[in-house]
Design a protein around this motif. Structure first.
Motif, PDB file in Angstrom:
ATOM      1  N   THR A  44       0.823  -1.218   0.000  1.00  0.00           N
ATOM      2  CA  THR A  44       0.000   0.000   0.000  1.00  0.00           C
ATOM      3  C   THR A  44       0.856   1.265   0.000  1.00  0.00           C
ATOM      4  N   ASN A  45       2.089   1.164   0.474  1.00  0.00           N
ATOM      5  CA  ASN A  45       2.993   2.320   0.502  1.00  0.00           C
ATOM      6  C   ASN A  45       4.111   2.202  -0.536  1.00  0.00           C
ATOM      7  N   ARG A  46       3.867   1.439  -1.607  1.00  0.00           N
ATOM      8  CA  ARG A  46       4.912   1.201  -2.604  1.00  0.00           C
ATOM      9  C   ARG A  46       5.374   2.486  -3.277  1.00  0.00           C
ATOM     10  N   ASP A  47       4.512   3.504  -3.298  1.00  0.00           N
ATOM     11  CA  ASP A  47       4.902   4.770  -3.918  1.00  0.00           C
ATOM     12  C   ASP A  47       5.966   5.496  -3.078  1.00  0.00           C
ATOM     13  N   LYS A  48       6.102   5.127  -1.811  1.00  0.00           N
ATOM     14  CA  LYS A  48       7.104   5.753  -0.938  1.00  0.00           C
ATOM     15  C   LYS A  48       8.475   5.082  -1.043  1.00  0.00           C
ATOM     16  N   PHE A  49       8.503   3.923  -1.692  1.00  0.00           N
ATOM     17  CA  PHE A  49       9.777   3.219  -1.870  1.00  0.00           C
ATOM     18  C   PHE A  49      10.564   3.885  -2.995  1.00  0.00           C
ATOM     19  N   ALA A  50      11.782   4.283  -2.670  1.00  0.00           N
ATOM     20  CA  ALA A  50      12.638   4.939  -3.669  1.00  0.00           C
ATOM     21  C   ALA A  50      13.357   3.880  -4.494  1.00  0.00           C
ATOM     22  N   LYS A  51      13.145   3.930  -5.793  1.00  0.00           N
ATOM     23  CA  LYS A  51      13.771   2.955  -6.689  1.00  0.00           C
ATOM     24  C   LYS A  51      15.286   3.082  -6.587  1.00  0.00           C
ATOM     25  N   GLY A  52      15.952   1.947  -6.539  1.00  0.00           N
ATOM     26  CA  GLY A  52      17.409   1.928  -6.441  1.00  0.00           C
ATOM     27  C   GLY A  52      17.899   1.777  -5.006  1.00  0.00           C
ATOM     28  N   THR A  53      16.972   1.840  -4.032  1.00  0.00           N
ATOM     29  CA  THR A  53      17.381   1.629  -2.636  1.00  0.00           C
ATOM     30  C   THR A  53      17.162   0.173  -2.267  1.00  0.00           C
ATOM     31  N   ASN A  54      17.544  -0.181  -1.074  1.00  0.00           N
ATOM     32  CA  ASN A  54      17.517  -1.568  -0.625  1.00  0.00           C
ATOM     33  C   ASN A  54      16.111  -1.955  -0.168  1.00  0.00           C
ATOM     34  N   LEU A  55      15.419  -2.760  -0.980  1.00  0.00           N
ATOM     35  CA  LEU A  55      14.064  -3.197  -0.666  1.00  0.00           C
ATOM     36  C   LEU A  55      14.037  -4.063   0.594  1.00  0.00           C
ATOM     37  N   LYS A  56      15.034  -4.917   0.722  1.00  0.00           N
ATOM     38  CA  LYS A  56      15.086  -5.832   1.870  1.00  0.00           C
ATOM     39  C   LYS A  56      15.179  -5.034   3.179  1.00  0.00           C
ATOM     40  N   ALA A  57      16.023  -4.020   3.232  1.00  0.00           N
ATOM     41  CA  ALA A  57      16.170  -3.205   4.438  1.00  0.00           C
ATOM     42  C   ALA A  57      14.882  -2.441   4.721  1.00  0.00           C
ATOM     43  N   TRP A  58      14.220  -1.960   3.671  1.00  0.00           N
ATOM     44  CA  TRP A  58      12.966  -1.233   3.828  1.00  0.00           C
ATOM     45  C   TRP A  58      11.903  -2.142   4.433  1.00  0.00           C
ATOM     46  N   LEU A  59      11.832  -3.387   3.958  1.00  0.00           N
ATOM     47  CA  LEU A  59      10.849  -4.344   4.475  1.00  0.00           C
ATOM     48  C   LEU A  59      11.157  -4.741   5.918  1.00  0.00           C
ATOM     49  N   TYR A  60      12.437  -4.934   6.241  1.00  0.00           N
ATOM     50  CA  TYR A  60      12.819  -5.255   7.624  1.00  0.00           C
ATOM     51  C   TYR A  60      12.411  -4.125   8.571  1.00  0.00           C
ATOM     52  N   THR A  61      12.592  -2.889   8.140  1.00  0.00           N
ATOM     53  CA  THR A  61      12.217  -1.736   8.958  1.00  0.00           C
ATOM     54  C   THR A  61      10.704  -1.691   9.170  1.00  0.00           C
ATOM     55  N   ILE A  62       9.953  -1.935   8.112  1.00  0.00           N
ATOM     56  CA  ILE A  62       8.490  -1.954   8.229  1.00  0.00           C
ATOM     57  C   ILE A  62       8.069  -3.047   9.205  1.00  0.00           C
ATOM     58  N   MET A  63       8.675  -4.224   9.087  1.00  0.00           N
ATOM     59  CA  MET A  63       8.307  -5.344   9.959  1.00  0.00           C
ATOM     60  C   MET A  63       8.632  -5.035  11.419  1.00  0.00           C
ATOM     61  N   LYS A  64       9.817  -4.514  11.654  1.00  0.00           N
ATOM     62  CA  LYS A  64      10.227  -4.195  13.033  1.00  0.00           C
ATOM     63  C   LYS A  64       9.295  -3.151  13.635  1.00  0.00           C
ATOM     64  N   ASN A  65       9.001  -2.090  12.893  1.00  0.00           N
ATOM     65  CA  ASN A  65       8.118  -1.036  13.387  1.00  0.00           C
ATOM     66  C   ASN A  65       6.695  -1.542  13.610  1.00  0.00           C
ATOM     67  N   THR A  66       6.221  -2.403  12.746  1.00  0.00           N
ATOM     68  CA  THR A  66       4.889  -2.987  12.905  1.00  0.00           C
ATOM     69  C   THR A  66       4.826  -3.840  14.161  1.00  0.00           C
ATOM     70  N   PHE A  67       5.857  -4.637  14.385  1.00  0.00           N
ATOM     71  CA  PHE A  67       5.908  -5.471  15.583  1.00  0.00           C
ATOM     72  C   PHE A  67       5.890  -4.603  16.840  1.00  0.00           C
ATOM     73  N   ILE A  68       6.700  -3.551  16.862  1.00  0.00           N
ATOM     74  CA  ILE A  68       6.769  -2.666  18.028  1.00  0.00           C
ATOM     75  C   ILE A  68       5.420  -1.985  18.265  1.00  0.00           C
ATOM     76  N   THR A  69       4.797  -1.507  17.212  1.00  0.00           N
ATOM     77  CA  THR A  69       3.494  -0.846  17.334  1.00  0.00           C
ATOM     78  C   THR A  69       2.441  -1.807  17.881  1.00  0.00           C
ATOM     79  N   ASN A  70       2.416  -3.021  17.358  1.00  0.00           N
ATOM     80  CA  ASN A  70       1.449  -4.019  17.832  1.00  0.00           C
ATOM     81  C   ASN A  70       1.697  -4.374  19.297  1.00  0.00           C
ATOM     82  N   TYR A  71       2.944  -4.504  19.674  1.00  0.00           N
ATOM     83  CA  TYR A  71       3.283  -4.831  21.064  1.00  0.00           C
ATOM     84  C   TYR A  71       2.849  -3.704  21.997  1.00  0.00           C
ATOM     85  N   GLN A  72       3.135  -2.468  21.625  1.00  0.00           N
ATOM     86  CA  GLN A  72       2.742  -1.327  22.461  1.00  0.00           C
ATOM     87  C   GLN A  72       1.233  -1.229  22.569  1.00  0.00           C
ATOM     88  N   ARG A  73       0.534  -1.472  21.500  1.00  0.00           N
ATOM     89  CA  ARG A  73      -0.925  -1.435  21.515  1.00  0.00           C
ATOM     90  C   ARG A  73      -1.475  -2.497  22.464  1.00  0.00           C
TER      91      ARG A  73
END
Length: 168
Positions: A44-73
């Motif tokens: 859903t946020n694919r338009d925010k992904f900058a072409k030529g950057t590291n997709l794997k690192a971007w996905l790891y960051t999203i996953m980590k932040n999602t986990f933290i948000t869910n835990y805090q909630r």
């Protein structure tokens, strides 16, 4: 990158993200949920992904932040997940609401215990309780400061003994 190319890249990365999700959640079902939520957010946020950057690192960051948000909630909600087969959300017993009855009983017992003290101990204790300094009490009662400290100590000790039912 087109939506189709992005989807293909996401599906390729899901295999490498699964172990990280499992490491965070320590549960296979929760890891699958986290992975699915991460993929949905990424798509859903694919338009925010900058072409030529590291997709794997971007996905790891999203996953980590999602986990933290869910835990805090979950912590804010004051609930925990029952991991038995029926999978219920149960309210935590850490949250409790008290009325003032217990405090009123305690206050009544404290006042009764203070009234039972001999005047020789009660007077300096109450003066100290009201904010007088040791030397002020000694001056007003015309007794040595050591005697004031001793009488306050004895009053505290007697009160502690009389109110021992309120110890935690």
């Amino acid at each position: 990158m087109t939506a189709l190319e992005f989807s293909y890249s996401l599906s390729q990365m899901s295999k490498t993200l699964q172990p990280f999700a499992l490491k965070l959640t320590k549960d296979r079902e929760e890891a699958n949920d986290l992975l699915q939520e991460t993929m949905l957010k990424a798509y859903t946020n694919r338009d925010k992904f900058a072409k030529g950057t590291n997709l794997k690192a971007w996905l790891y960051t999203i996953m980590k932040n999602t986990f933290i948000t869910n835990y805090q909630r979950m912590m804010r909600r004051g609930t925990f997940i029952d991991t038995t087969d029926n999978l219920h959300f149960i309210n935590s017993s850490k949250v409790k609401i008290e009325n003032r009855a217990y405090g009123d009983f305690a206050l009544k017992d404290i006042n009764t215990s203070i009234e039972k003290l001999d005047d020789v101990y009660k007077t300096p204790f109450m003066m100290y309780f009201r904010g007088f300094k040791y030397h002020e009490i000694a001056d007003r009662l015309e007794i040595p400061i050591g005697t004031v400290k001793n009488r306050i100590h004895i009053a505290r000790k007697q009160l502690k003994d009389q109110l021992r039912i309120y110890r935690a």
